[in-house]
Design an enzyme around this catalytic site. Structure first.
Site, PDB file in Angstrom:
ATOM      1  N   ASN A 291      47.969  40.405  38.571  1.00  0.00           N
ATOM      2  CA  ASN A 291      48.977  39.563  39.216  1.00  0.00           C
ATOM      3  C   ASN A 291      50.240  39.590  38.358  1.00  0.00           C
ATOM      4  O   ASN A 291      50.263  39.090  37.228  1.00  0.00           O
ATOM      5  CB  ASN A 291      48.465  38.130  39.361  1.00  0.00           C
ATOM      6  CG  ASN A 291      49.346  37.281  40.250  1.00  0.00           C
ATOM      7  OD1 ASN A 291      50.568  37.498  40.304  1.00  0.00           O
ATOM      8  ND2 ASN A 291      48.747  36.314  40.919  1.00  0.00           N
ATOM      9  N   GLY A 332      41.548  36.052  32.913  1.00  0.00           N
ATOM     10  CA  GLY A 332      42.955  35.797  33.189  1.00  0.00           C
ATOM     11  C   GLY A 332      43.277  36.086  34.645  1.00  0.00           C
ATOM     12  O   GLY A 332      42.624  35.586  35.556  1.00  0.00           O
ATOM     13  N   ASP A 333      44.289  36.920  34.858  1.00  0.00           N
ATOM     14  CA  ASP A 333      44.671  37.263  36.231  1.00  0.00           C
ATOM     15  C   ASP A 333      44.243  38.679  36.596  1.00  0.00           C
ATOM     16  O   ASP A 333      44.753  39.251  37.549  1.00  0.00           O
ATOM     17  CB  ASP A 333      46.191  37.125  36.381  1.00  0.00           C
ATOM     18  CG  ASP A 333      46.929  38.044  35.413  1.00  0.00           C
ATOM     19  OD1 ASP A 333      46.294  38.476  34.426  1.00  0.00           O
ATOM     20  OD2 ASP A 333      48.111  38.318  35.640  1.00  0.00           O
ATOM     21  N   GLU A 334      43.281  39.250  35.858  1.00  0.00           N
ATOM     22  CA  GLU A 334      42.830  40.613  36.123  1.00  0.00           C
ATOM     23  C   GLU A 334      41.530  40.606  36.913  1.00  0.00           C
ATOM     24  O   GLU A 334      40.595  39.880  36.589  1.00  0.00           O
ATOM     25  CB  GLU A 334      42.629  41.371  34.803  1.00  0.00           C
ATOM     26  CG  GLU A 334      43.931  41.653  34.066  1.00  0.00           C
ATOM     27  CD  GLU A 334      43.699  42.522  32.840  1.00  0.00           C
ATOM     28  OE1 GLU A 334      42.519  42.789  32.511  1.00  0.00           O
ATOM     29  OE2 GLU A 334      44.679  42.928  32.197  1.00  0.00           O
TER      30      GLU A 334
END
Length: 414
Positions: A291, A332-334
């Site tokens: 993201n 996280g955002d992964e």
């Protein structure tokens, strides 16, 4: 090693079976009872017969004394002999002897009949009829002679032989009864223990906690079976709770608590398995998602909004993946998706573009604010890699290459 008396009887078995113990115990008890009863009855009968035989000899002596009175008075020996010869058919005496007043033998009759127990007859005659029975011969109240009668034990030996035969028959019946009752005892008791052992082994070896023992015919064994079944109920409940706890712990260890997706550890294990399967069949594709605006969202709207965006992102990713595809949150955002059985790179690109198409619609936060998310997608194919680690590196590198491109873009690794 020394062997005891019982181990010699039992044989090479060091631990006799319960059935064998029942049979031996029944046989010993019945045999002792039979021997005691048989011996007691034999002794009592023997003494009763002895008393009867002595009284019978006294009766024979009195009868002979009355019949030979005239012959003794007139010293008619042929008449005396003829009189006592009439008693030769009897078996209850061995010798009848007539003596005058001076002790001279006037006549004598010996029982010469042979029997099947002559040696035993002689033994009984010696010990039980040692003293002959006598009766005075009187004429006008004066003694003119004496009748001597010696007993014969043929009747007693015949009786004892019948008793011995009866004991043998009782012993045979006892053996048959012992076998029958031992079999029934074994059926009622030992079989119940065998069923309990079988169920216990199945529970231990196959974890068959649903098995239960049937109702036993004996009250004590039935109570034991019910207690065993109650124990199995508790073990089954404990096993179910333990399994649920293990499943819960395993799920928590393998999944992300926010999105519910598999975590990095589970993802790497799954990737290794699917990668080796793909080497034997068709190839797979690995997609990495990042993201681009996640830090900005956290800083602007707060971490709660960031968590909400991550949850919605996982939902949109899952909506464009097949059921057999594997989506995980790496942290996280992964995010990462494993696409097994991919024919060629076009299929992987189509999935990436379909996911990017879902980003055209905004995400509405719980407070009503509208957000747009931007993803960068890196694509790598297993046919170009020798190990799962190499595939990960190529997908990660492709994702960072896509981040340097305009928003909502994908990049296919070389």
């Amino acid at each position: 090693m020394k062997r005891t008396f019982f181990s010699t009887i039992i044989g090479s078995q060091t631990q006799p079976t319960l059935k064998h113990i029942f049979k031996r115990t029944h046989f010993v008890v019945l045999l002792i009872a039979l021997l005691i009863c048989g011996f007691s009855l034999s002794v009592l009968s023997l003494f009763a017969l002895d008393n009867y035989a002595k009284k019978n000899l006294q009766l024979i002596a009195s009868t002979v004394s009355y019949r030979v009175e005239a012959g003794v008075v007139f010293n008619d020996r042929p008449a005396i002999q003829e009189t006592i010869d009439q008693l030769a058919y009897r078996d209850d005496f061995s010798t009848i002897r007539i003596e005058d007043i001076h002790g001279q033998v006037l006549a004598e009759l010996k029982n010469t009949k042979k029997g099947s127990f002559d040696a035993l007859d002689q033994l009984f005659n010696h010990f039980m009829f040692l003293n002959p029975t006598s009766e005075a011969i009187k004429h006008d109240d004066e003694t003119v002679g004496t009748v001597w009668v010696s007993g014969n034990s043929k009747v007693i030996t015949k009786f004892l032989s019948q008793v011995l035969l009866g004991l043998v028959l009782c012993l045979v019946i006892t053996l048959i009864s012992v076998s029958y009752f031992s079999y029934r005892t074994h059926g009622y008791i030992v079989q119940s223990f065998e069923k309990m052992t079988t169920v216990a082994n199945l529970v231990r070896e196959q974890r068959a906690f649903n098995l239960r023992l049937p109702k036993a015919k004996i009250q004590e064994l039935d109570e034991l079976s019910q207690d065993f079944n109650s124990l199995l109920d508790e073990i089954e409940l404990w096993h179910q709770n333990l399994k649920q706890e293990n499943d819960t712990l395993t799920y928590k260890a393998q999944h992300d608590s926010l999105t519910g997706l598999p975590n990095r550890g589970y993802f790497e294990t799954r990737l290794e398995s699917l990668f080796h399967q793909a080497k034997d069949s068709s190839q797979l594709a690995l997609l990495f998602f990042d993201n681009d605006r996640f830090k900005e969202i956290n800083d602007t709207y707060g971490h709660a909004a960031g968590d909400f965006v991550l949850t919605q992102t996982s939902v949109r990713l899952q909506s464009r993946l097949r059921q057999k595809d594997f989506l995980a949150r790496l942290g996280g955002d992964e995010f990462a998706a494993i696409l097994p059985q991919i024919v060629d790179e076009k299929n992987a690109i189509m999935v990436a573009e379909a996911i990017l198409a879902t980003l055209n619609d905004p995400i509405y936060l719980p407070n009503g604010q509208r957000l747009f998310i931007h993803l960068s997608i890196g694509i790598a194919l297993s046919q170009d890699c020798k190990t799962p680690e190499q595939l990960l590196e190529k997908a990660d590198a492709a994702m960072y290459h896509a981040k340097r491109s305009p928003s909502n873009s994908w990049y296919l690794s070389d």
